[in-house]
Each structure stands twice: as C-alpha cells, then as structure tokens.
Design a protein around this motif. Sequence first.
Motif, PDB file in Angstrom:
ATOM      1  N   THR A 742       0.855  -1.194   0.000  1.00 11.76           N
ATOM      2  CA  THR A 742       0.000   0.000   0.000  1.00 11.76           C
ATOM      3  C   THR A 742       0.883   1.233   0.000  1.00 11.76           C
ATOM      4  O   THR A 742       1.816   1.341   0.806  1.00 11.76           O
ATOM      5  N   PRO A 743       0.601   2.234  -0.908  1.00 12.64           N
ATOM      6  CA  PRO A 743       1.400   3.472  -0.911  1.00 12.64           C
ATOM      7  C   PRO A 743       0.874   4.462   0.141  1.00 12.64           C
ATOM      8  O   PRO A 743      -0.324   4.527   0.411  1.00 12.64           O
ATOM      9  N   PHE A 744       1.787   5.269   0.718  1.00  8.69           N
ATOM     10  CA  PHE A 744       1.464   6.329   1.676  1.00  8.69           C
ATOM     11  C   PHE A 744       2.248   7.573   1.312  1.00  8.69           C
ATOM     12  O   PHE A 744       3.330   7.498   0.709  1.00  8.69           O
ATOM     13  N   THR A 745       1.711   8.757   1.695  1.00  8.87           N
ATOM     14  CA  THR A 745       2.338  10.035   1.363  1.00  8.87           C
ATOM     15  C   THR A 745       2.881  10.674   2.634  1.00  8.87           C
ATOM     16  O   THR A 745       2.183  10.734   3.657  1.00  8.87           O
ATOM     17  N   VAL A 746       4.132  11.213   2.559  1.00  9.53           N
ATOM     18  CA  VAL A 746       4.755  11.960   3.643  1.00  9.53           C
ATOM     19  C   VAL A 746       4.895  13.397   3.163  1.00  9.53           C
ATOM     20  O   VAL A 746       5.509  13.653   2.120  1.00  9.53           O
ATOM     21  N   ARG A 747       4.298  14.379   3.924  1.00 11.14           N
ATOM     22  CA  ARG A 747       4.378  15.797   3.587  1.00 11.14           C
ATOM     23  C   ARG A 747       5.076  16.557   4.701  1.00 11.14           C
ATOM     24  O   ARG A 747       4.959  16.215   5.875  1.00 11.14           O
ATOM     25  N   GLY A 748       5.773  17.669   4.320  1.00  8.62           N
ATOM     26  CA  GLY A 748       6.415  18.542   5.293  1.00  8.62           C
ATOM     27  C   GLY A 748       6.221  19.996   4.951  1.00  8.62           C
ATOM     28  O   GLY A 748       6.238  20.355   3.775  1.00  8.62           O
ATOM     29  N   GLU A 749       6.042  20.866   5.988  1.00 10.47           N
ATOM     30  CA  GLU A 749       5.861  22.300   5.810  1.00 10.47           C
ATOM     31  C   GLU A 749       6.843  23.009   6.726  1.00 10.47           C
ATOM     32  O   GLU A 749       6.772  22.896   7.945  1.00 10.47           O
ATOM     33  N   LEU A 750       7.834  23.736   6.167  1.00 12.51           N
ATOM     34  CA  LEU A 750       8.861  24.432   6.915  1.00 12.51           C
ATOM     35  C   LEU A 750       8.320  25.795   7.346  1.00 12.51           C
ATOM     36  O   LEU A 750       7.665  26.491   6.563  1.00 12.51           O
ATOM     37  N   PHE A 751       8.642  26.191   8.649  1.00 15.76           N
ATOM     38  CA  PHE A 751       8.251  27.522   9.106  1.00 15.76           C
ATOM     39  C   PHE A 751       9.187  27.916  10.249  1.00 15.76           C
ATOM     40  O   PHE A 751       9.891  27.091  10.821  1.00 15.76           O
ATOM     41  N   ALA A 752       9.224  29.206  10.533  1.00 13.09           N
ATOM     42  CA  ALA A 752       9.995  29.750  11.658  1.00 13.09           C
ATOM     43  C   ALA A 752       9.010  30.252  12.702  1.00 13.09           C
ATOM     44  O   ALA A 752       8.042  30.957  12.369  1.00 13.09           O
ATOM     45  N   GLU A 753       9.262  29.895  13.964  1.00 13.88           N
ATOM     46  CA  GLU A 753       8.345  30.287  15.038  1.00 13.88           C
ATOM     47  C   GLU A 753       8.379  31.792  15.216  1.00 13.88           C
ATOM     48  O   GLU A 753       9.416  32.434  15.104  1.00 13.88           O
ATOM     49  N   GLY A 754       7.268  32.340  15.530  1.00 14.29           N
ATOM     50  CA  GLY A 754       7.150  33.766  15.772  1.00 14.29           C
ATOM     51  C   GLY A 754       5.686  34.130  15.838  1.00 14.29           C
ATOM     52  O   GLY A 754       4.790  33.270  15.808  1.00 14.29           O
ATOM     53  N   ALA A 755       5.412  35.393  15.961  1.00  5.87           N
ATOM     54  CA  ALA A 755       4.040  35.874  16.002  1.00  5.87           C
ATOM     55  C   ALA A 755       3.878  36.960  14.947  1.00  5.87           C
ATOM     56  O   ALA A 755       4.277  38.124  15.182  1.00  5.87           O
ATOM     57  N   PRO A 756       3.382  36.654  13.746  1.00  2.00           N
ATOM     58  CA  PRO A 756       2.981  35.295  13.340  1.00  2.00           C
ATOM     59  C   PRO A 756       4.175  34.501  12.848  1.00  2.00           C
ATOM     60  O   PRO A 756       5.239  35.075  12.598  1.00  2.00           O
ATOM     61  N   PRO A 757       4.034  33.155  12.688  1.00  2.00           N
ATOM     62  CA  PRO A 757       5.143  32.364  12.158  1.00  2.00           C
ATOM     63  C   PRO A 757       5.420  32.735  10.683  1.00  2.00           C
ATOM     64  O   PRO A 757       4.519  33.181   9.963  1.00  2.00           O
ATOM     65  N   ILE A 758       6.666  32.481  10.277  1.00  2.00           N
ATOM     66  CA  ILE A 758       7.072  32.757   8.897  1.00  2.00           C
ATOM     67  C   ILE A 758       7.059  31.434   8.144  1.00  2.00           C
ATOM     68  O   ILE A 758       7.798  30.503   8.506  1.00  2.00           O
ATOM     69  N   GLU A 759       6.213  31.342   7.142  1.00  2.00           N
ATOM     70  CA  GLU A 759       6.107  30.107   6.355  1.00  2.00           C
ATOM     71  C   GLU A 759       7.228  30.062   5.326  1.00  2.00           C
ATOM     72  O   GLU A 759       7.617  31.081   4.732  1.00  2.00           O
ATOM     73  N   ALA A 760       7.722  28.813   5.093  1.00  2.00           N
ATOM     74  CA  ALA A 760       8.824  28.617   4.139  1.00  2.00           C
ATOM     75  C   ALA A 760       8.458  27.472   3.194  1.00  2.00           C
ATOM     76  O   ALA A 760       7.284  27.226   2.913  1.00  2.00           O
TER      77      ALA A 760
END
Length: 1024
Positions: A742-760
Amino acid sequence: MRAGIVICLCVGLSTVASAEWKVGLTVTGEPYDVRAWSPNTVTIAHSTGAELHVNEQLQAQVPFSPGVGSLLLSSACFAGVGPEGDVYGQDACLPVGPLFVDAPSGARIRRLMQTASGTSYAVIGTDPIGLRVVSATPSGTPMFPWSRLVLDSPGFLRATSVMGVTETAGNVPHALIAVIGPPNMYWFRDDKIEAEVNISAALTTRVAQTVDLIPTSGPHPIVLMGNADGLFRGQLQPAPIGSPIMPFTKVPLDNMGVVNIRSVDVNTELGSSRGTGFGLAVGSRNGGEPVVLGAVPAASASEAGTQWRVHPAFENASLPVTDPFDQVSCVDSGFCVITLKNQGQNVLYYYNRAAPQFAAIPEPVTLNEGTLRTLDIAATDADFDAVRVSVETPPSLLSVNATLRVDGVTLSLSAPEVCEPTTAQFFVHASDGLGAHDQRATVSVRIENTEGPRPPVVTPLTATTSAGGALVEFTASPGAGPCAPVDYQWSNAPGQPPLQKGANGRASFEPPAFVCSPTGARYTYEVRALDRGQQPSVPATVSVDVRPWGKPSAPFVPDTVRRLPSGGSLELRPESLHPCDGTQGLPVVETVWQLAQGAAGLPSGITVKNASGGAVDLSSPVSSPSLQVSSAACSGGTVMLSVRNRLAITGGGILEGPESLVRVEVEFAPEDISTARLDMAMHTSNNQDVEANLDTSLRCPGAHALKARMFLESSDGVLISSDVVPVPGAWRFQLPAVCSATPFTVRGELFAEGAPPIEAGRARQTLTSEARAVALGGLDGEALVARCGEGATATLTQLIPAEACADVKVSWAQEAGPALEHSELEGLRVTLETRETGLQELVGESVALRVLADGGRGNHAVRVHTVPIVAEPFVDVAHSTEAVSGQETGLVGVVVELNNTTACPVSGLRFVEQLEGMDLVPGSVKLAGQSVVEHLVEGGFQVEGMVLPAHAGSTLTYVARPRLLSSPRFSGEVFLNGVPVAGPGRREPSSSCGCSQGSSGAALLGLLAVAQLLRRRRGGGARG
C-alpha cells in the motif's frame, strides 16, 4: 491571754502584775482530791464530804466524813466516795456501794480517779502493807462493786495516794500508780499491767508526791513525776513483768533552786503543731516559799513538759500559810484549779483567756545580698503564760536559722546573691499551748540587689580580620556566679565602627570596606553583663585588628552590555580595580574572567583570547588584564561573562571583589526565511519503522527557530499521523500494518516560530508499506460449561499475533463433537451452544473448531481448536461418622450421602474417597446397603459405576480404623467421564469420632483443571 485568778484567800494575798484576783467558793473541810472536768466545772473531795462547783457556784454537795474521791458520770450524776468504799450520790443517783468487796480488814481507798471518757481506777491499801487496784469501764462505773481486779498484792507492796490517768488515741485508758515497793510504780493499760516502773537512785531517792500522764500521737503516754527533789520525765514503753523500765530523766528547772513539786498537770489535747503542753506545777522552794511553775509549750505532745518557768502571775505572791499549794488539776489547756492544804479559803482558779501578741516586726526587713542580719521576734501574753515562738520557712532564696527561747525567737537571716531586688517571706507562730489562741505573722524580707553579676566571659577576646572581610562575632557568656545575665551592654566608642548587637550575648563587628593603610587599624570595645535588676558587671574588653586593604572594586557597572557585529571583534577591559588605587604599598590587582554560572559554553563561532593572545574557553577562571572576543561570519547569540577583581593579602589568601556580569551580544544579518527549502531523506527498517531526516537550504539555520509540520497520509488523503519537529532534525514514525502492498504520502511544511510564524518551503514523498502475513494465535476462553436442561455454552475469542496482518475476515466451522446450534460462525468473538442438553451425553466430550482468517489476495491462515466440555458441580457430598458397636473397639463408621441436585439422571459415576490418619477396613464398603468392590488408590479408595437419578441420591458406607496419635480426616470427590462434578462437601454432626472432613475443593478450579487437561490431550495446531 487574760489571766483571771480567783483566790479563796482573802487575807494576806495581793495582786501580782495585771492578774485579777477574786474571792471564790471555799470548801468547808481540808481538800483531799480535786478534778477539773471542763472549764468552770470542778469536783473536790474533802474532809467533810464532796462538792461539785459549776461556774463558781455550788452545784451539788454530799456531806460525809472523810471524802477521799468523787465520781461525775455522763448522766450528770455526782457522788462522793468514802475510804471504805461507801458511795454518796447526790439525790441518791447511785447505789450506796460498797465500791469494793473481799478486801482484807482495814482496807481503805487511797486514791480514786476517772479518765475523760469515764474509765475508773481505785487504789486500795491496808496497813502496814497490802495493795489492790480495781477498775471499771465507763458503763460499769455506776455498778458496785467494781469487778475488774487490776492488781492484787496483799503481802509485798504498800499503797500510796499518788496516781495519774489519761487516754491515748481511741479512748484507750491508762493509769500510773506510785507504790512503796519495789517497784516504784505500776503502769496499767486498760485493765492490764503494761510495765513495772522504777526511778534510778542516782536521780532521786525521794518518794513520788505526784504523777501525771501526757498522751502523745503514739500508743504510749509520757509520765511526769514530782517529788521533793524536783520534776522528772520519761516515755513509757511496755515491758514484761519482772523487768522494770527506768524511763526517767530530770527536767531542768534553771535558776529556780531546788523545787519541791507537790502536784503537776499538763494538757496536750487542744494544742496544735505550733505549740502544745499547757499546764501548771505547784510546790515550794527556798525553804518553804510557795511557787507555781508554768509549762512552756513544745512542738509536739512527745516533747511536752520538758521546759518550765516560774509563772509570773504567781511570782512574789505572799501567802500567809505554810506550804499552801497542795494539788492542781488542768483541763482543755485553758483552765486550772489549785487547792491549798488548809480548812479556810482553800481553792483558786486560773484561766487562759487571751491569745499571745507579737511585738512590732519591721515591714519589710531589709538586707543586702550576700550579708547576714540578726532579727529578734518577741511575743507577749496578757495572762503571763509562756509563749512558744516558732518559724515556718517555705522554700526561698533566704536562709533562716532560728534559736528558740521562751516568749521569742532569734533569727539569723542570710541573704544569697540575688539577680534583682527580691522579696522573700516566712511566717512566725506564737502559741500558749491552746490551739485556738495560735497567732501567725508574716515576715517580709527584701534582699537588695547591690552587686552586679560576674564579668562576662567573651569569646574571642582578640580577633583579626581584613577590611571588607568576614564579620567577627563576639559571644559573651555568663561568668562564674549564681546570677545568669539577662542581657549584655556593648560599648561603641566614637570614631569606631559600631558593633551590631545580636541575641544570646552576641555582637558582630563588620570591618570597614576599605583600610587604605599598609599597617591596618585596631578597634577596642567593652561589654558588661546585666542581671535582672539591671545591675552592670565589671567590663570585659575585646579588640579587633583589621588588616588592609579591603575588597577590590567591581570591574564593571551593573548590567554592562557589549555588542559584537557578526564577523568582528572587541576588547573587554575593567573599568575599575580598587578604591585604594594609587596608595603606596597596594598589591597588584588582577582581573579574573569566566563564563557566568549556568552558561553551557561559548556559542559556536565565537572565540576569546587573553591579553597575551592565547585562546581561552572561559570554562575555568582566566586571569588577564583584558580579553579579545571575536565572532565568525555566521555566528550569533549571547555570551554572559562573570568578572571579578582580586588581590593577594598579607599572610596568604586571596581577597575577591564583587562579581560583575558582562553580556556580549553577537549581531548578524538575517536571511530570508520565506525562500528557504525543506529537504527530506527517508530511511525505512523492518518494513515498518521510518526516519525522515529534515534539513534546510538556509546558510545559518541555527540562527532561526525553524520547525516543520510533518504529515503521514493514505493515498486518498486520509491523515494517519502528524507531528511538529525542529529543523534540522528527524521525524520517526511507523507505517500501518497492511495485508497487501500500500502506498502512503509523507508531507512537510517548513516555518519559523514567531508571532505570526514565517512560512517557508514545502516537501512531499511517497512510501510503500509491504504486505504482512496473516497468522492466528490461541483462544481467549477455556471450555464449554454444561448445565442440565440448558446444554453446554462458551464464548471464545480468536487472538491475532501483534506482528500479523490484522485486517482479516474470520470464520468458524465445527469439525467434531456434540452438534452445535450453529455449526458455522463469523467474527473474532463467537458464542457456542450445544443442541444436546443432557449432562450424561455432554460432560467429558469436546468440540473441534476450524478457524479461517482471510486477508485477501491469497493471504490467509487456518487453525483447529479443541474445546473440552465440563460441568458446573451438581453432586452434593455429605459425610457423617458414628462409632461401630461390636466386639472390636476403636472403629469408626463413615456414611457418605451423594445427592444429584439436577433433573438429569447420571450413571457411570466414579466416587473417590481420600483418607487421612485412618485406614479402610477391607470389604466394609457398601452402596445403598449392598456390598460393592472398592479399588484402593493412593491415600484412599474408589468405587465405579455409580448411578444417581434426577433429584435423588445414594448412600455409601464404610468402616475405618483411626491411627494412633493422629487427627483423622476424609474427603470425597465424584467424577463423570473423568470430569469432577461434586460440589463442596458437608459434614454432619458425628456421634463419637472426633474426625474432620476435608473440602472437595472449589468446583470452578476443578472444571478449569479438567478443561486444561483435555485441551492438552486434544489440542490442534495452526496452519497457514
């Protein structure tokens, strides 16, 4: 006490001091016997009869001649007694007598006396010799003749008129008579002779003229004896007849000359512990001068009569008669009657009416601590009676020594050292012998606190410290002496650092922060101890030497911050070294650098060098006048430094200044996080465990708080697991267990903590989870349980091993055994139920089940399980015993009742009996009264082929022989097709055995044991 003296001599008598003389009653004849019964109640027997006087009035008179004694009964009957024993009662209140009978011719009463409770004694004598003493109890006194013969000596002793009586505790009567012997006296206790009494010829050879008995707190009285040589005293003690006692010692009559004592009487009954022993003695001295002595009260009755003085009320009384005083009788320590030996005015009374009075006593008595003082306390008595002054000293600091004298006491007061002005009290008591007259006065003594305590002991006396160094603590403690200080007084001289006073005698010296002199400084202080009266002691002196120079200065001002550009460097140098900087002789001050407490180390990319250019990590102290701090291009963060100045002090050691904290902040140019890429590298092990290693494209990722949101999803987008992990870093997870690839998907979302966080950046990868084999484990559930009319049932669960494919379809099919209601079932958990409901057909059988697990695509497994059929216990077993009668004794009959509790008849039962401490008598087993064949087994026997109808039973009996010195026990079990079916056993009351029955065991445990046994015999295996 006011002395009232009623004297019946109206001619030639003059008043003495303040005493009052009165003319009173006169008896017509010459007095022979006198008795004071109570104050103002007197009986007198005289040469012409007997009289009773009450309140100086003639109350009763009986004329006859001569009168030798009188009787006064509790009924108020008064009578006179003649020498032949004739009794003359007032108004014929008593028979005429005679008082005694069977006496020799010429017997005469010499003396007759009564005790306070009414016991009577009479001394009868004949001339020239012969003595008899008779007695009567209080109830027997009015009945004549008196029948108690106390002493009868017709041929050896000669009677006298000298006798004394008294009573000790419990109204026990005592009498003492003087005789012409030997012995000199006889002492009687009630109607028995207690002892013969002699007086030593070394003391006196004169005959006794008077005796008096004084009761004490003990069982034996004191005796006073008077004669022409004076007064004698002794303590009576019982002794065997023939062993006379000699108790007498002479009573000192100081400064009185030789006193001829004619009569004496002392009372103790109404005295007190402060003074007892009131009484008078009458007689003459100096060739015939009449004299009256007064007893000085004593501390106890056992000491009464030991001290006398001439009574001032009678001193210098001029009586125009020769030897006028004849007899005295006193009562209640307050009244005495004295008779004079003549036929004129011949009776006088003496009253103890007034209490003593103390002379003035200082209030308070004062003396200084540690000194002595003599205090004289006197008491007077208006009646001129002797006064005993005593002292009562409760526990106190004051020491009181008393020297007693008549009418006073001399006290030696000793004051100890006191710690404050102190008042002590004690009490003085004055007694004239009558307890009702006792007087008490309180003496207050003030002890002045004039001396301070001893100088304190100080530790240390001298001390040395350094400027800005540790505190020096002086401790003052009490010096030798009784007064513990309550406080200490420390001096503070002008121009010196003040001492800081603490608790418990402590004082602290805080040295000055700086002493800018190579020779240092000395400071001197005094301390005094204070007692509770705040009196100071002599001072003790202490001194402190303070060495130079004091602690160095703080190198930097508080909260110093230095900023370092990323890729640059800066120099750190102390802003201050020491307050005495520039003073001649000041040692070199060095600066010590170190990472601040809690710092893990230098941040990556930051280097530090000392003034010589050597690299240092500052994990340990570094001495250097300055530091050079440099940072790499990609470095950042903060370094917190701890900096101190220190110098070496004379004599060794290092003196450190206060700590300065310096924060070095490394600043760098930030990167654009929003353009950063997320890199993922997957590593799979065991076809299940996955580690995703995460990284980024940023040049300095450590300078940012980077994290990644990680997701594991199915191919159709269903979320399976997720987490947030730091970047760089790793995410560890497991792929689901699947039955096909069975195939499965692995996803990742990079960000820097802060208020608000910085998405990468974002990243995605596909992983395939390999198929897992289908497998079957054991069953959860042991056996089917049969019940009459209900069949056998059980609920079973098929177990799947943890490492096997879990997404399977499970089906059940019966292969063997009693038919089931449903021979095919589905699911991991099923309930089985047999069609047959009889116990005979089910118990001991088993059911074989084939289980199939199908994971699809040919991935499946099969396993056969054999499940035994057992039963709930349905046979009751009950034992009872009885003695077996017959020729052989010592046998026991055992009755076993077996009862089927169900509606299902059963046959082919096997009964097993276990015996303990007894042996079966072979051939004695019977079933329902018929002999059966038993089969011996280990520890007992068994019987096979038994039948039990529905709701019916059967009885089995046998005979056993108990073993010697054993405790017999038995128990029975019933088996159907090898399965135990008996419930807990019961035991009926036995007739004589004393045996005990063992339990057949819990039924459920038996069922499980059989089930496990059958499963082991018939168990199947899994196949795939």
